[in-house]
Design a protein around this motif. Sequence first.
Motif, PDB file in Angstrom:
ATOM      1  N   GLY A   7      11.557   0.975  -5.684  1.00  9.32           N
ATOM      2  CA  GLY A   7      10.361   0.360  -5.969  1.00  9.32           C
ATOM      3  C   GLY A   7      11.542  -0.970  -5.920  1.00  9.32           C
ATOM      4  N   THR A   8      10.498  -2.061  -5.187  1.00  9.09           N
ATOM      5  CA  THR A   8      11.327  -3.478  -5.663  1.00  9.09           C
ATOM      6  C   THR A   8      10.556  -4.454  -5.656  1.00  9.09           C
ATOM      7  N   THR A  10       9.248  -6.030  -9.600  1.00 10.38           N
ATOM      8  CA  THR A  10       9.801  -5.795 -10.752  1.00 10.38           C
ATOM      9  C   THR A  10      10.010  -5.281 -12.222  1.00 10.38           C
ATOM     10  N   VAL A  11       9.434  -4.102 -11.834  1.00 11.12           N
ATOM     11  CA  VAL A  11      10.179  -3.108 -12.226  1.00 11.12           C
ATOM     12  C   VAL A  11      11.760  -2.433 -11.775  1.00 11.12           C
ATOM     13  N   THR A  30      13.364   1.497  -0.614  1.00 10.62           N
ATOM     14  CA  THR A  30      12.112   0.045  -0.138  1.00 10.62           C
ATOM     15  C   THR A  30      11.403   1.003   1.279  1.00 10.62           C
ATOM     16  N   ARG A  31      10.112   0.442   1.113  1.00  7.19           N
ATOM     17  CA  ARG A  31       9.911   0.586   3.213  1.00  7.19           C
ATOM     18  C   ARG A  31      10.408   0.223   4.460  1.00  7.19           C
ATOM     19  N   ARG A  39      13.354 -11.027   2.125  1.00 12.50           N
ATOM     20  CA  ARG A  39      12.327 -11.835   1.022  1.00 12.50           C
ATOM     21  C   ARG A  39      12.116 -13.266   0.317  1.00 12.50           C
ATOM     22  N   ALA A  78       8.867   3.755  -9.604  1.00 15.55           N
ATOM     23  CA  ALA A  78       9.041   2.629  -9.896  1.00 15.55           C
ATOM     24  C   ALA A  78       8.020   2.098  -8.644  1.00 15.55           C
ATOM     25  N   THR A  79       7.446   2.687  -7.712  1.00 14.61           N
ATOM     26  CA  THR A  79       6.453   2.305  -6.396  1.00 14.61           C
ATOM     27  C   THR A  79       5.135   1.848  -7.379  1.00 14.61           C
ATOM     28  N   ASN A  80       4.390   0.967  -6.572  1.00  9.78           N
ATOM     29  CA  ASN A  80       2.538   0.568  -6.719  1.00  9.78           C
ATOM     30  C   ASN A  80       2.300   1.765  -7.016  1.00  9.78           C
ATOM     31  N   GLY A  81       2.020   1.643  -7.712  1.00  7.83           N
ATOM     32  CA  GLY A  81       0.856   3.933  -8.070  1.00  7.83           C
ATOM     33  C   GLY A  81      -0.060   3.890  -6.882  1.00  7.83           C
ATOM     34  N   ALA A 105       5.598   4.754 -12.678  1.00  8.09           N
ATOM     35  CA  ALA A 105       4.030   4.034 -12.394  1.00  8.09           C
ATOM     36  C   ALA A 105       2.891   3.985 -12.360  1.00  8.09           C
ATOM     37  N   ASN A 106       2.312   3.372 -12.646  1.00  4.79           N
ATOM     38  CA  ASN A 106       0.238   3.574 -13.118  1.00  4.79           C
ATOM     39  C   ASN A 106      -0.206   2.978 -11.696  1.00  4.79           C
ATOM     40  N   ASN A 144       6.089   4.078 -18.843  1.00  7.47           N
ATOM     41  CA  ASN A 144       5.156   2.860 -18.447  1.00  7.47           C
ATOM     42  C   ASN A 144       4.012   2.387 -18.360  1.00  7.47           C
ATOM     43  N   MET A 146       4.936   0.054 -21.189  1.00  7.02           N
ATOM     44  CA  MET A 146       5.154  -1.151 -21.624  1.00  7.02           C
ATOM     45  C   MET A 146       5.851  -2.026 -20.632  1.00  7.02           C
ATOM     46  N   ALA A 148       8.075  -4.708 -18.085  1.00  7.42           N
ATOM     47  CA  ALA A 148       9.346  -3.894 -17.713  1.00  7.42           C
ATOM     48  C   ALA A 148      10.482  -4.386 -19.063  1.00  7.42           C
TER      49      ALA A 148
HETATM   50  P1  NAP Z   1       4.453  -3.118  -7.783  1.00 10.62           P
HETATM   51  O1  NAP Z   1       4.332  -4.537  -7.166  1.00 10.62           O
HETATM   52  O2  NAP Z   1       3.328  -2.229  -7.958  1.00 10.62           O
HETATM   53  O3  NAP Z   1       5.134  -1.821  -7.373  1.00 10.62           O
HETATM   54  C1  NAP Z   1       5.719  -2.641  -5.922  1.00 10.62           C
HETATM   55  C2  NAP Z   1       6.924  -1.541  -5.078  1.00 10.62           C
HETATM   56  O4  NAP Z   1       5.534  -0.308  -4.816  1.00 10.62           O
HETATM   57  C3  NAP Z   1       7.609  -1.818  -4.243  1.00 10.62           C
HETATM   58  O5  NAP Z   1       8.984  -0.981  -3.513  1.00 10.62           O
HETATM   59  C4  NAP Z   1       6.527  -2.003  -2.960  1.00 10.62           C
HETATM   60  O6  NAP Z   1       7.697  -1.217  -1.394  1.00 10.62           O
HETATM   61  C5  NAP Z   1       5.614  -0.131  -3.320  1.00 10.62           C
HETATM   62  N1  NAP Z   1       4.648   0.355  -2.574  1.00 10.62           N
HETATM   63  C6  NAP Z   1       3.765  -0.756  -2.673  1.00 10.62           C
HETATM   64  N2  NAP Z   1       2.567  -0.082  -1.375  1.00 10.62           N
HETATM   65  C7  NAP Z   1       3.348   1.111  -1.261  1.00 10.62           C
HETATM   66  C8  NAP Z   1       2.654   2.168  -0.023  1.00 10.62           C
HETATM   67  N3  NAP Z   1       1.509   1.992   0.308  1.00 10.62           N
HETATM   68  N4  NAP Z   1       2.915   2.629   0.289  1.00 10.62           N
HETATM   69  C9  NAP Z   1       4.273   2.773  -0.702  1.00 10.62           C
HETATM   70  N5  NAP Z   1       5.314   1.791  -1.034  1.00 10.62           N
HETATM   71  C10 NAP Z   1       4.576   0.798  -1.326  1.00 10.62           C
HETATM   72  O7  NAP Z   1       6.023  -3.331  -8.692  1.00 10.62           O
HETATM   73  P2  NAP Z   1       5.826  -3.520 -10.543  1.00 10.62           P
HETATM   74  O8  NAP Z   1       4.895  -4.497 -10.806  1.00 10.62           O
HETATM   75  O9  NAP Z   1       7.070  -3.673 -10.089  1.00 10.62           O
HETATM   76  O10 NAP Z   1       5.926  -2.225 -11.011  1.00 10.62           O
HETATM   77  C11 NAP Z   1       5.490  -0.821 -10.099  1.00 10.62           C
HETATM   78  C12 NAP Z   1       4.963   0.053 -10.960  1.00 10.62           C
HETATM   79  O11 NAP Z   1       5.390   0.211 -12.436  1.00 10.62           O
HETATM   80  C13 NAP Z   1       3.701   0.211 -10.576  1.00 10.62           C
HETATM   81  O12 NAP Z   1       2.906   1.536 -10.808  1.00 10.62           O
HETATM   82  C14 NAP Z   1       2.665  -0.313 -11.981  1.00 10.62           C
HETATM   83  O13 NAP Z   1       2.081  -0.383 -12.548  1.00 10.62           O
HETATM   84  C15 NAP Z   1       4.164   0.032 -13.108  1.00 10.62           C
HETATM   85  N6  NAP Z   1       4.691  -0.186 -13.932  1.00 10.62           N
HETATM   86  C16 NAP Z   1       4.632  -2.094 -13.931  1.00 10.62           C
HETATM   87  C17 NAP Z   1       5.098  -3.340 -14.892  1.00 10.62           C
HETATM   88  C18 NAP Z   1       5.394  -4.183 -15.251  1.00 10.62           C
HETATM   89  O14 NAP Z   1       5.573  -4.766 -15.903  1.00 10.62           O
HETATM   90  N7  NAP Z   1       5.347  -5.076 -13.638  1.00 10.62           N
HETATM   91  C19 NAP Z   1       5.271  -2.188 -16.237  1.00 10.62           C
HETATM   92  C20 NAP Z   1       4.769  -0.857 -16.571  1.00 10.62           C
HETATM   93  C21 NAP Z   1       4.897   0.119 -15.632  1.00 10.62           C
HETATM   94  P3  NAP Z   1       7.810  -2.012  -0.771  1.00 10.62           P
HETATM   95  O15 NAP Z   1       9.537  -2.468  -1.266  1.00 10.62           O
HETATM   96  O16 NAP Z   1       8.393  -1.312   0.566  1.00 10.62           O
HETATM   97  O17 NAP Z   1       7.619  -3.573  -0.776  1.00 10.62           O
END
Ligand code: NAP
Length: 202
Positions: A7-8, A10-11, A30-31, A39, A78-81, A105-106, A144, A146, A148
């Motif tokens: 995951g790339t 925020t988390v 990452t993909r 980026r 830590a990828t998009n749910g 992930a969520n 998940n 809280m 990041a």
């Molecule tokens: P995000 O934007 O939700 O996820 C980014 C990551 O997901 C990237 O590495 C991206 O890959 C990958 N991704 C997106 N679509 C994809 C697909 N179709 N196939 C494969 N990979 C895919 O980033 P985030 O905000 O850091 O959150 C990450 C996870 O933690 C989420 O599930 C979110 O709900 C959960 N979460 C986040 C927070 C927070 O504070 N942000 C808090 C609690 C839980 P690439 O690297 O290739 O672009």
Amino acid sequence: MKIAVLGTGTVGPTIAAALSALGHDVVIGTRDPQATLARTEPGATGGAPFAEWHAAHGEIEVGTFADAAAGADVVVNATNGAGSLAALTAAGAENLAGKVLMDIANPLDFSHGFPPSLNPVNTDSLGEQIQRTFPEARVVKTLNTMTASVMVDPASVAGETTRCSSPATTLPPKRPWPVCSRNLGTGTSSIWATSPPPAAPK
Ligand code: NAP
């Protein structure tokens, strides 16, 4: 320990930087590594562009999801749910088998606007889907609920918190029992308590 952080957003970078600072050998997955390293736009939540973040964390390798997971002892999702199952499939079931898979992930569903709901929810969950899809992985759902920054700095939350180090801490003098700090939430005071572990039952 070798840790893959998939995951790339925020988390991923937040967790990766914290684990690396603790001395772990971290690879971010990452993909498309080349596209990710190129980026220059800010992250979705306004964080530093990935290229800028990586320039400051050159010790953290960037690879495909499979590159990262292949050599890891522990894998962090830590990828998009909505993309987690695809990301973990790309990582490779064989690269997850027998390993702890920390799932942060969520499965956020924005189809009805903001705030999002969860899908699946109640009768199923993303964590369960991941465990069913990768039965040989050891899925641990954690962190998940809280933001990041709190994941890597729980004491930043107001209120009383207690943190304990591992035994044989590097804090001088080296102690064979945990050292605990208690933050009373005042922002100024903390109490350190150290004690030997209780004697083992005979
Ligand atoms: P995000 O934007 O939700 O996820 C980014 C990551 O997901 C990237 O590495 C991206 O890959 C990958 N991704 C997106 N679509 C994809 C697909 N179709 N196939 C494969 N990979 C895919 O980033 P985030 O905000 O850091 O959150 C990450 C996870 O933690 C989420 O599930 C979110 O709900 C959960 N979460 C986040 C927070 C927070 O504070 N942000 C808090 C609690 C839980 P690439 O690297 O290739 O672009």
